[in-house]
Design a protein around this motif. Structure first.
Motif, PDB file in Angstrom:
ATOM      1  N   ARG A  18      41.256  36.708  50.151  1.00 13.40           N
ATOM      2  CA  ARG A  18      41.402  38.074  50.662  1.00 13.40           C
ATOM      3  C   ARG A  18      41.625  39.069  49.530  1.00 13.40           C
ATOM      4  O   ARG A  18      41.067  40.177  49.540  1.00 13.40           O
ATOM      5  CB  ARG A  18      42.565  38.145  51.651  1.00 13.40           C
ATOM      6  CG  ARG A  18      42.813  39.538  52.210  1.00 13.40           C
ATOM      7  CD  ARG A  18      44.012  39.565  53.139  1.00 13.40           C
ATOM      8  NE  ARG A  18      43.836  38.706  54.310  1.00 13.40           N
ATOM      9  CZ  ARG A  18      44.763  38.534  55.246  1.00 13.40           C
ATOM     10  NH1 ARG A  18      45.941  39.140  55.143  1.00 13.40           N
ATOM     11  NH2 ARG A  18      44.519  37.743  56.275  1.00 13.40           N
ATOM     12  N   TYR A  19      42.444  38.695  48.564  1.00 16.12           N
ATOM     13  CA  TYR A  19      42.816  39.628  47.494  1.00 16.12           C
ATOM     14  C   TYR A  19      42.098  39.330  46.185  1.00 16.12           C
ATOM     15  O   TYR A  19      42.468  39.856  45.142  1.00 16.12           O
ATOM     16  CB  TYR A  19      44.329  39.615  47.299  1.00 16.12           C
ATOM     17  CG  TYR A  19      45.074  39.981  48.566  1.00 16.12           C
ATOM     18  CD1 TYR A  19      44.989  41.258  49.105  1.00 16.12           C
ATOM     19  CD2 TYR A  19      45.836  39.034  49.247  1.00 16.12           C
ATOM     20  CE1 TYR A  19      45.652  41.592  50.273  1.00 16.12           C
ATOM     21  CE2 TYR A  19      46.504  39.359  50.423  1.00 16.12           C
ATOM     22  CZ  TYR A  19      46.404  40.635  50.934  1.00 16.12           C
ATOM     23  OH  TYR A  19      47.061  40.961  52.094  1.00 16.12           O
ATOM     24  N   ARG A  20      41.093  38.468  46.244  1.00 13.86           N
ATOM     25  CA  ARG A  20      40.233  38.168  45.088  1.00 13.86           C
ATOM     26  C   ARG A  20      41.058  37.829  43.853  1.00 13.86           C
ATOM     27  O   ARG A  20      40.874  38.392  42.782  1.00 13.86           O
ATOM     28  CB  ARG A  20      39.301  39.357  44.807  1.00 13.86           C
ATOM     29  CG  ARG A  20      38.407  39.719  45.984  1.00 13.86           C
ATOM     30  CD  ARG A  20      37.488  40.864  45.664  1.00 13.86           C
ATOM     31  NE  ARG A  20      36.711  41.256  46.830  1.00 13.86           N
ATOM     32  CZ  ARG A  20      35.806  42.245  46.842  1.00 13.86           C
ATOM     33  NH1 ARG A  20      35.593  42.944  45.726  1.00 13.86           N
ATOM     34  NH2 ARG A  20      35.144  42.534  47.937  1.00 13.86           N
ATOM     35  N   MET A  21      41.942  36.878  44.014  1.00 13.36           N
ATOM     36  CA  MET A  21      42.873  36.551  42.935  1.00 13.36           C
ATOM     37  C   MET A  21      42.251  35.718  41.819  1.00 13.36           C
ATOM     38  O   MET A  21      42.629  35.845  40.658  1.00 13.36           O
ATOM     39  CB  MET A  21      44.076  35.791  43.517  1.00 13.36           C
ATOM     40  CG  MET A  21      44.935  36.593  44.463  1.00 13.36           C
ATOM     41  SD  MET A  21      46.389  35.627  44.939  1.00 13.36           S
ATOM     42  CE  MET A  21      47.026  36.640  46.283  1.00 13.36           C
ATOM     43  N   ILE A  22      41.319  34.827  42.189  1.00 10.13           N
ATOM     44  CA  ILE A  22      40.787  33.878  41.213  1.00 10.13           C
ATOM     45  C   ILE A  22      39.267  33.925  41.223  1.00 10.13           C
ATOM     46  O   ILE A  22      38.647  33.926  42.291  1.00 10.13           O
ATOM     47  CB  ILE A  22      41.274  32.449  41.522  1.00 10.13           C
ATOM     48  CG1 ILE A  22      42.804  32.388  41.490  1.00 10.13           C
ATOM     49  CG2 ILE A  22      40.693  31.455  40.517  1.00 10.13           C
ATOM     50  CD1 ILE A  22      43.367  31.031  41.906  1.00 10.13           C
ATOM     51  N   GLY A  23      38.689  33.965  40.031  1.00  5.88           N
ATOM     52  CA  GLY A  23      37.239  33.984  39.896  1.00  5.88           C
ATOM     53  C   GLY A  23      36.746  32.834  39.038  1.00  5.88           C
ATOM     54  O   GLY A  23      37.538  32.113  38.398  1.00  5.88           O
ATOM     55  N   GLU A  24      35.453  32.668  39.007  1.00  6.61           N
ATOM     56  CA  GLU A  24      34.825  31.606  38.225  1.00  6.61           C
ATOM     57  C   GLU A  24      35.238  31.705  36.754  1.00  6.61           C
ATOM     58  O   GLU A  24      35.148  32.757  36.130  1.00  6.61           O
ATOM     59  CB  GLU A  24      33.304  31.708  38.348  1.00  6.61           C
ATOM     60  CG  GLU A  24      32.530  30.737  37.477  1.00  6.61           C
ATOM     61  CD  GLU A  24      32.692  29.290  37.927  1.00  6.61           C
ATOM     62  OE1 GLU A  24      32.695  28.413  37.043  1.00  6.61           O
ATOM     63  OE2 GLU A  24      32.802  29.052  39.150  1.00  6.61           O
ATOM     64  N   GLY A  25      35.709  30.568  36.220  1.00  8.37           N
ATOM     65  CA  GLY A  25      36.055  30.506  34.810  1.00  8.37           C
ATOM     66  C   GLY A  25      37.407  31.083  34.452  1.00  8.37           C
ATOM     67  O   GLY A  25      37.757  31.129  33.260  1.00  8.37           O
ATOM     68  N   ASP A  26      38.198  31.501  35.428  1.00  9.52           N
ATOM     69  CA  ASP A  26      39.520  32.060  35.135  1.00  9.52           C
ATOM     70  C   ASP A  26      40.421  31.014  34.485  1.00  9.52           C
ATOM     71  O   ASP A  26      40.352  29.814  34.782  1.00  9.52           O
ATOM     72  CB  ASP A  26      40.200  32.560  36.406  1.00  9.52           C
ATOM     73  CG  ASP A  26      39.814  33.985  36.755  1.00  9.52           C
ATOM     74  OD1 ASP A  26      39.146  34.643  35.930  1.00  9.52           O
ATOM     75  OD2 ASP A  26      40.164  34.446  37.858  1.00  9.52           O
ATOM     76  N   ARG A  27      41.267  31.495  33.614  1.00  5.39           N
ATOM     77  CA  ARG A  27      42.315  30.674  33.019  1.00  5.39           C
ATOM     78  C   ARG A  27      43.634  31.324  33.427  1.00  5.39           C
ATOM     79  O   ARG A  27      43.864  32.501  33.124  1.00  5.39           O
ATOM     80  CB  ARG A  27      42.149  30.626  31.502  1.00  5.39           C
ATOM     81  CG  ARG A  27      43.065  29.639  30.785  1.00  5.39           C
ATOM     82  CD  ARG A  27      42.631  29.502  29.331  1.00  5.39           C
ATOM     83  NE  ARG A  27      43.606  28.765  28.562  1.00  5.39           N
ATOM     84  CZ  ARG A  27      43.652  27.443  28.473  1.00  5.39           C
ATOM     85  NH1 ARG A  27      42.759  26.719  29.145  1.00  5.39           N
ATOM     86  NH2 ARG A  27      44.570  26.838  27.739  1.00  5.39           N
ATOM     87  N   ILE A  28      44.487  30.572  34.132  1.00  2.00           N
ATOM     88  CA  ILE A  28      45.656  31.139  34.785  1.00  2.00           C
ATOM     89  C   ILE A  28      46.932  30.558  34.201  1.00  2.00           C
ATOM     90  O   ILE A  28      47.112  29.330  34.149  1.00  2.00           O
ATOM     91  CB  ILE A  28      45.617  30.858  36.300  1.00  2.00           C
ATOM     92  CG1 ILE A  28      44.325  31.408  36.905  1.00  2.00           C
ATOM     93  CG2 ILE A  28      46.828  31.462  36.999  1.00  2.00           C
ATOM     94  CD1 ILE A  28      44.076  30.949  38.324  1.00  2.00           C
ATOM     95  N   LEU A  29      47.826  31.446  33.769  1.00  2.00           N
ATOM     96  CA  LEU A  29      49.161  31.037  33.356  1.00  2.00           C
ATOM     97  C   LEU A  29      50.060  31.098  34.591  1.00  2.00           C
ATOM     98  O   LEU A  29      50.128  32.126  35.269  1.00  2.00           O
ATOM     99  CB  LEU A  29      49.698  31.971  32.270  1.00  2.00           C
ATOM    100  CG  LEU A  29      51.001  31.528  31.592  1.00  2.00           C
ATOM    101  CD1 LEU A  29      50.725  30.355  30.656  1.00  2.00           C
ATOM    102  CD2 LEU A  29      51.631  32.677  30.816  1.00  2.00           C
ATOM    103  N   VAL A  30      50.741  29.996  34.891  1.00  2.00           N
ATOM    104  CA  VAL A  30      51.585  29.917  36.080  1.00  2.00           C
ATOM    105  C   VAL A  30      53.051  29.913  35.648  1.00  2.00           C
ATOM    106  O   VAL A  30      53.484  29.012  34.929  1.00  2.00           O
ATOM    107  CB  VAL A  30      51.281  28.650  36.907  1.00  2.00           C
ATOM    108  CG1 VAL A  30      52.117  28.634  38.185  1.00  2.00           C
ATOM    109  CG2 VAL A  30      49.797  28.585  37.241  1.00  2.00           C
ATOM    110  N   GLY A  31      53.791  30.926  36.069  1.00  2.00           N
ATOM    111  CA  GLY A  31      55.202  30.991  35.737  1.00  2.00           C
ATOM    112  C   GLY A  31      55.969  29.902  36.468  1.00  2.00           C
ATOM    113  O   GLY A  31      56.049  29.911  37.693  1.00  2.00           O
ATOM    114  N   LEU A  32      56.535  28.960  35.726  1.00  2.00           N
ATOM    115  CA  LEU A  32      57.267  27.836  36.304  1.00  2.00           C
ATOM    116  C   LEU A  32      58.745  27.993  35.949  1.00  2.00           C
ATOM    117  O   LEU A  32      59.199  27.551  34.895  1.00  2.00           O
ATOM    118  CB  LEU A  32      56.712  26.509  35.778  1.00  2.00           C
ATOM    119  CG  LEU A  32      57.371  25.230  36.299  1.00  2.00           C
ATOM    120  CD1 LEU A  32      57.284  25.142  37.810  1.00  2.00           C
ATOM    121  CD2 LEU A  32      56.732  23.999  35.650  1.00  2.00           C
ATOM    122  N   SER A  33      59.477  28.633  36.850  1.00  2.00           N
ATOM    123  CA  SER A  33      60.891  28.917  36.587  1.00  2.00           C
ATOM    124  C   SER A  33      61.782  27.703  36.803  1.00  2.00           C
ATOM    125  O   SER A  33      62.914  27.661  36.311  1.00  2.00           O
ATOM    126  CB  SER A  33      61.368  30.045  37.496  1.00  2.00           C
ATOM    127  OG  SER A  33      61.368  29.620  38.854  1.00  2.00           O
TER     128      SER A  33
END
Length: 276
Positions: free
Chosen positions: A24-39
Motif C-alpha cells: 500500500r505504501y510502496r515501502m520496498i522496491g526491486e533491489g532495495d537494501r534495507i537497514l533494520v533497526g534491531l533494538s
C-alpha cells in the motif's frame, strides 16, 4: 505450534498485514537494501523475522542488514542480540556510543530519552549510508502510530504521526519505513509468546519512562478501547481517510473560491435585457 513459530496463524497474520502495508505504501522496491533497526525489543525482533519471511517469497529481490545501537549501558545485552542473529545467519552490525559518559560530560541531569533518540537515529542514518542502504526499517506498530497521533493532537503539534514511508530530512537519500504500521501490538505480543527471543536487557531509565507522556497516552488508548468497540481498526480507518476540508486549516478550505461563488455576477442582466 511453538516448535515452528513461523507457521502459526498469528505470525502468518502479521506477515499478511506487513505485506499489505509494504504494498500500500510502496515501502520496498526491486533491489532495495534495507537497514533494520534491531533494538532488542519484541517489535524489532518480530519486524526482522517478518521481513526475512517476506523476502523468501516476495516477487522482488531485496537485502536486509540488521543494526543495533549500543548505548553503553551495562544493563543492555548487545551480545545476546548479536548471538541470536549469528544463529540465523542474519547480517548484523552494532554501532556503539557511550551515552552514560556523554551525559556525564555534558552534566545532563534530565531524562536523556530525546537526546538518546536523536543520537541513535543519527548513528543509524550514518550506518545506512555506509552499508549502501536506501531504507531504514523501524518496528513501530499501529498502537505506536495511534499514540503518536493522540500526543500530537493534544500538544498542538498538528494532525501528524509516524508515517509509514517518509524521508529522513537529513539530506541523505534514505527513507524510513514502518512495515508493521497496520499491525496492532496485541498481535505482535502473540507472536512473541510463540517464540523464544533473547533477553536484550533494558534501558536504565525504563521506570522513569513509565511515568512519561507516551506511557500515559498508551494507557489512555487502552481505556478508550474498553469503551469503544474496535477502536484500533476505527482509528486506522480514520487515519487513512483524511478530509482536510472539514478541518480548521484555511490552507485546505478554498475560501477564495467559495467567496467567488457567493458574489453576484457583475454581468448578470435583468429580464428586460438591461444590466442590473
Amino acid at each position: 505450534m511453538k516448535n515452528d513459530p513461523d507457521r502459526t496463524p498469528a505470525f502468518r497474520e502479521l506477515c499478511r498485514l506487513a505485506g499489505q502495508a509494504v504494498a500500500r505504501y510502496r515501502m520496498i522496491g526491486e533491489g532495495d537494501r534495507i537497514l533494520v533497526g534491531l533494538s532488542g525489543g519484541k517489535d524489532s525482533f518480530l519486524l526482522l523475522h517478518v521481513l526475512h519471511a517476506l523476502r523468501r517469497r516476495a516477487p522482488i529481490r531485496f537485502e536486509i542488514v540488521a543494526a543495533t545501537f549500543d548505548p553503553g549501558f551495562p544493563e543492555f545485552n548487545t551480545a545476546a542480540i548479536a548471538q541470536y542473529c549469528r544463529e540465523r545467519e542474519w547480517k548484523h552490525r552494532v554501532v556503539r556510543l557511550d551515552i552514560a559518559a556523554l551525559l556525564e560530560e555534558k552534566q545532563f541531569k534530565a531524562t536523556p530519552c530525546i537526546l538518546c533518540s536523536r543520537l541513535r537515529r543519527g548513528k543509524l542514518y550514518g550506518l545506512a549510508g555506509e552499508e549502501h542502504c536506501g531504507k531504514l526499517a523501524l518496528g513501530q506498530h499501529f498502537d505506536d502510530i495511534a499514540v503518536s497521533f493522540l500526543m500530537s493532537l493534544c500538544r498542538g503539534q498538528g494532525l501528524t504521526t509516524m508515517g509509514p514511508n517518509v524521508a529522513t530530512g537529513t539530506g541523505e537519500q534514505i527513507r524510513v519505513i514502518r512495515p508493521l504500521a497496520l499491525a496492532p501490538e496485541s498481535l505482535i505480543i502473540r507472536c512473541r509468546d510463540e517464540r523464544t527471543l533473547p533477553d536484550a536487557g533494558k534501558c536504565r531509565y525504563e521506570e522513569e519512562l513509565a511515568d512519561g507522556d507516551r506511557a500515559y497516552f498508551r494507557r489512555l488508548l487502552d481505556e478508550l478501547a474498553e469503551r469503544i468497540p474496535n477502536l484500533r481498526s476505527q482509528m486506522l480507518r480514520s487515519l487513512g481517510n483524511v478530509r482536510a476540508e472539514h478541518l480548521l486549516d484555511p490552507a485546505f478550505l478554498n475560501l477564495e473560491k467559495t467567496e467567488k461563488r457567493r458574489k453576484p455576477d457583475a454581468g448578470k442582466t435583468s429580464g428586460s435585457g438591461k444590466r442590473e
